[in-house]
Scaffold this active site. Sequence first.
Site, PDB file in Angstrom:
ATOM      1  N   HIS A   1       0.826  -1.213   0.000  1.00 23.43           N
ATOM      2  CA  HIS A   1       0.000   0.000   0.000  1.00 23.43           C
ATOM      3  C   HIS A   1       0.862   1.266   0.000  1.00 23.43           C
ATOM      4  CE1 HIS A   1      -3.877  -2.093   0.851  1.00 23.43           C
ATOM      5  NE2 HIS A   1      -3.084  -2.955   1.431  1.00 23.43           N
TER       6      HIS A   1
ATOM      7  N   HIS B   1      -4.051   1.134  11.888  1.00 24.23           N
ATOM      8  CA  HIS B   1      -3.762  -0.117  12.595  1.00 24.23           C
ATOM      9  C   HIS B   1      -5.090  -0.796  12.970  1.00 24.23           C
ATOM     10  CE1 HIS B   1      -2.011  -3.091  14.999  1.00 24.23           C
ATOM     11  NE2 HIS B   1      -1.553  -2.400  16.021  1.00 24.23           N
TER      12      HIS B   1
ATOM     13  N   ASN C   1     -10.212  -2.931   2.339  1.00 25.09           N
ATOM     14  CA  ASN C   1      -9.889  -2.977   0.909  1.00 25.09           C
ATOM     15  C   ASN C   1     -11.160  -2.795   0.089  1.00 25.09           C
ATOM     16  OD1 ASN C   1      -7.139  -3.438   1.167  1.00 25.09           O
ATOM     17  ND2 ASN C   1      -7.293  -5.657   0.950  1.00 25.09           N
TER      18      ASN C   1
HETATM   19 FE1  HDE Z   1      -2.549  -4.851   5.444  1.00 19.55          FE
HETATM   20  N1  HDE Z   1      -0.745  -4.064   5.927  1.00 19.55           N
HETATM   21  N2  HDE Z   1      -1.907  -6.681   5.987  1.00 19.55           N
HETATM   22  N3  HDE Z   1      -4.270  -5.691   4.785  1.00 19.55           N
HETATM   23  N4  HDE Z   1      -3.175  -3.076   4.852  1.00 19.55           N
HETATM   24  C1  HDE Z   1      -0.372  -2.787   5.782  1.00 19.55           C
HETATM   25  O1  HDE Z   1       0.791  -1.518   7.427  1.00 19.55           O
HETATM   26  C2  HDE Z   1      -0.828  -6.922   6.735  1.00 19.55           C
HETATM   27  C3  HDE Z   1      -4.611  -7.017   4.849  1.00 19.55           C
HETATM   28  C4  HDE Z   1      -4.423  -2.753   4.402  1.00 19.55           C
HETATM   29  O2  HDE Z   1      -3.194   3.462   3.839  1.00 19.55           O
HETATM   30  C5  HDE Z   1       0.969  -2.492   6.419  1.00 19.55           C
HETATM   31  O3  HDE Z   1       1.281   0.701   7.833  1.00 19.55           O
HETATM   32  C6  HDE Z   1      -0.768  -8.327   7.087  1.00 19.55           C
HETATM   33  C7  HDE Z   1      -6.013  -7.197   4.613  1.00 19.55           C
HETATM   34  C8  HDE Z   1      -4.482  -1.372   4.012  1.00 19.55           C
HETATM   35  O4  HDE Z   1      -1.608   3.306   5.345  1.00 19.55           O
HETATM   36  C9  HDE Z   1       1.368  -3.847   7.032  1.00 19.55           C
HETATM   37  C10 HDE Z   1      -1.851  -8.900   6.484  1.00 19.55           C
HETATM   38  C11 HDE Z   1      -6.501  -5.936   4.398  1.00 19.55           C
HETATM   39  C12 HDE Z   1      -3.204  -0.865   4.262  1.00 19.55           C
HETATM   40  C13 HDE Z   1       0.180  -4.719   6.656  1.00 19.55           C
HETATM   41  C14 HDE Z   1      -2.568  -7.866   5.809  1.00 19.55           C
HETATM   42  C15 HDE Z   1      -5.397  -5.015   4.507  1.00 19.55           C
HETATM   43  C16 HDE Z   1      -2.427  -1.950   4.780  1.00 19.55           C
HETATM   44  C17 HDE Z   1       1.963  -1.849   5.469  1.00 19.55           C
HETATM   45  C18 HDE Z   1      -2.258 -10.362   6.485  1.00 19.55           C
HETATM   46  C19 HDE Z   1      -7.929  -5.542   4.088  1.00 19.55           C
HETATM   47  C20 HDE Z   1      -2.724   0.531   3.985  1.00 19.55           C
HETATM   48  C21 HDE Z   1       2.060  -0.384   5.876  1.00 19.55           C
HETATM   49  C22 HDE Z   1      -2.458 -10.911   7.744  1.00 19.55           C
HETATM   50  C23 HDE Z   1      -8.807  -5.711   5.200  1.00 19.55           C
HETATM   51  C24 HDE Z   1      -3.038   1.470   5.100  1.00 19.55           C
HETATM   52  C25 HDE Z   1       1.347  -0.292   7.122  1.00 19.55           C
HETATM   53  C26 HDE Z   1      -2.581   2.866   4.732  1.00 19.55           C
HETATM   54  C27 HDE Z   1      -1.092  -1.833   5.187  1.00 19.55           C
HETATM   55  C28 HDE Z   1       0.119  -5.995   7.076  1.00 19.55           C
HETATM   56  C29 HDE Z   1      -3.723  -8.131   5.047  1.00 19.55           C
HETATM   57  C30 HDE Z   1      -5.575  -3.610   4.318  1.00 19.55           C
HETATM   58  C31 HDE Z   1       2.681  -4.423   6.548  1.00 19.55           C
HETATM   59  C32 HDE Z   1       0.305  -8.977   7.916  1.00 19.55           C
HETATM   60  C33 HDE Z   1      -6.800  -8.514   4.636  1.00 19.55           C
HETATM   61  C34 HDE Z   1      -5.680  -0.616   3.452  1.00 19.55           C
HETATM   62  O5  HDE Z   1       1.490  -3.773   8.407  1.00 19.55           O
END
Ligand code: HDE
Length: 696
Positions: free
Chosen positions: A78, A342, A151
Amino acid sequence: MSPIKRTNAAKETGAGGELHQRAKASSNELTTNQGIVVSDNQNSLKAGPRGPTLLEDFMLREKITHFDHERIPERIVHARGSGAHGVFRPTKSLSHLTRAAFLQDPKKETEVFVRFSTVAGGAGSVDLPRDVRGFAVKFYTEEGNFDLVGNNIPVFFIQDAVKFPDLVHSVKMEPDRGFPQNASAHDTFWDFVSLMPESMHMLMWVMSDRAIPRSFRMIEGFGVNTFRLVNERGESRFVKFHWRPVLGAASVIWDEAVKINGADQDFHRRDLWEAIDKSNFPEYDFCVQVVDEEAAGELDFDILDATKLIPEETVPLEVVGRLTLNRNPDNFFAETEQVAFHPANIVPGIEFSDDPLLQGRLFSYLDTQLSRLGGANFHEIPVNRPRCPMRNFQRDGMRRIDVPKGRVAYEPNSLGGDGPRESQEGFVTHPTGDIGSEKVRIRSETFKDHYSQARLFFNSMTEPERRHIVSAFAFELGKVETPAIRKRMLGHLAIIDKALCAGVSKALGTNEIDPIKPAIEPRDLAPSPALSLVQKAPATIKGRKIGVLLSNGVDGSLVKQLRKAVEAEGAVLAVVCRKISGVVLADKSKLPADQALSAAPSVFFDAVVLLTSEAGNSDLQDEAAAIDWIRDAYGHLKTLGFSQPAYELLAKAGLGDRLDEGFIKLDGNQGSMDRFIESCKRQRIWDRESLVRGAG
Ligand code: HDE
């Protein structure tokens, strides 16, 4: 030593005088970070006019040092995002479901910050790759921040967080070659997902038009993971969160996406900015799907499995609030870049479920932000700070901004007066379900059906949407270099749907399929029309952009009539001319262009109009950009309005004998204008597609 002199440039700009004459900077004087007024921002301090630069030039060193450190690590996923401020207001009290204070009273407004994003590409990548879009909302509630980090697709690729690094590594650019940037169409992604049957449902969504949205204003949003709402009595229910755009959800066609990326890589960011700037505030309905914990057991899948959705036909959405984005950020870096969402940021009345994907997310976000934002104090950055009081005994750390007072930094204490204390009214967790007593690394049997909902998705699409899914699989797998991966994927598609598999195989020109044995045979589920964008597309052009290409000598009253009709529907008209200076109308008055033809291909618009005069046609007929403008609009299934003389250009574009119901001749009568607007409201002339594109 020659005396240090003020330079000519400094004199010209009048920027300051001798340093020692100044006590402190007045409001418009440029200063260093220490508040010293800068006397010359054009020349560094040198030993003589042609001499080497002196190390003692602290102003130069400070400025360059700061510049050298302007970048922070981008998000690992993202990375590319666009943000906006706004407000949230419930449409009814949800007190029967949750004690969350911001959901109690329809009169109460809560401030929010939203960040939309793509997932796979870097911060400087294009806006329209085939990809999932992030839809992250920070509610600054009176009880603390609630982040709904969602998402635009309701399900996910994997069931357990432990697979997330593998998934992301597979889709990101390949580690040896550093490409492709923001594209899933390469071997490592398809290698991984073809070995992960649980990814099949999500793949159907990502290969659908959902992954190439028309605008951030026109995407749906989903919390994806199951959460729980807990009311004052401690009663807990499962909930899925949804956003529904008031303008309706809409997508572009793949060929448009490819061309838009070349012509304006900031297409979505610009669209969001301009809409808010012009007070066309994007709005989204906030909806919930609520399931009692007992009723969850009756669903034909596990509610804790993030690769499954609850069809709206099974559990209808209830609209409970409205989000309005009404202010652009003041500073992209300070806000959109530094915002830290978060999923663990919840408020009393909203709690987690045991979804193993969510459980892993609860660790990841804070952890990644510690390195991205350089230490423990990023909650003090204005965009992250709660709007309600925040007080505790956490201290120090990198970049601490607050200055806590007094000698007490511990609790309990008797020296701190009425300092912060825990409260009975604070957050309490209400446990759910049975927590197993064994320690196991197993996937629940209830997570095993990987194909039924993938099939459900395909069966819920209209014909054009199915064609696009077939084309997308064929495109992506066509980019895969390793035949074994293609064969394996076709094995999965054969389980999902025979016609899907046949269409993709035909487009790839292969019969070779690696048969796959599913863990559980898929079932045929009743189609869910709510999953189809085409079926629920609203008949409106509100929020859309209509482009009109003009030649010299055109009748100005026709342009006026068009503008009036378009604006009456809440859409925007953009005047495109060969030159940015515009055209001379029939009455010899001048009309300036909004955009020059070379910078505004027809992919920027939802429908187009071609208004030319007979004499003016010669301006455009030898201009390849004008012919492409017309051909692309036709190929992208758009409504084309035209004045009689413009027929010559349509013929030049090879469309003289192809005027279908999407071509509307504008003759100055209101009737023809009404017909044009009605046709635009159909969004696309789907019947045309079989003439311009085969399936795959
Ligand atoms: Fe994320 N995801 N994600 N994700 N995610 C991040 O956090 C993660 C997942 C989503 O505009 C990170 O600050 C794991 C699902 C959005 O700043 C990180 C898993 C969904 C955004 C991270 C998922 C999301 C992130 C990277 C699997 C939809 C952007 C930067 C268990 C519900 C937020 C950050 C923004 C961002 C981890 C799966 C949505 C790496 C470990 C499912 C919208 O922490």
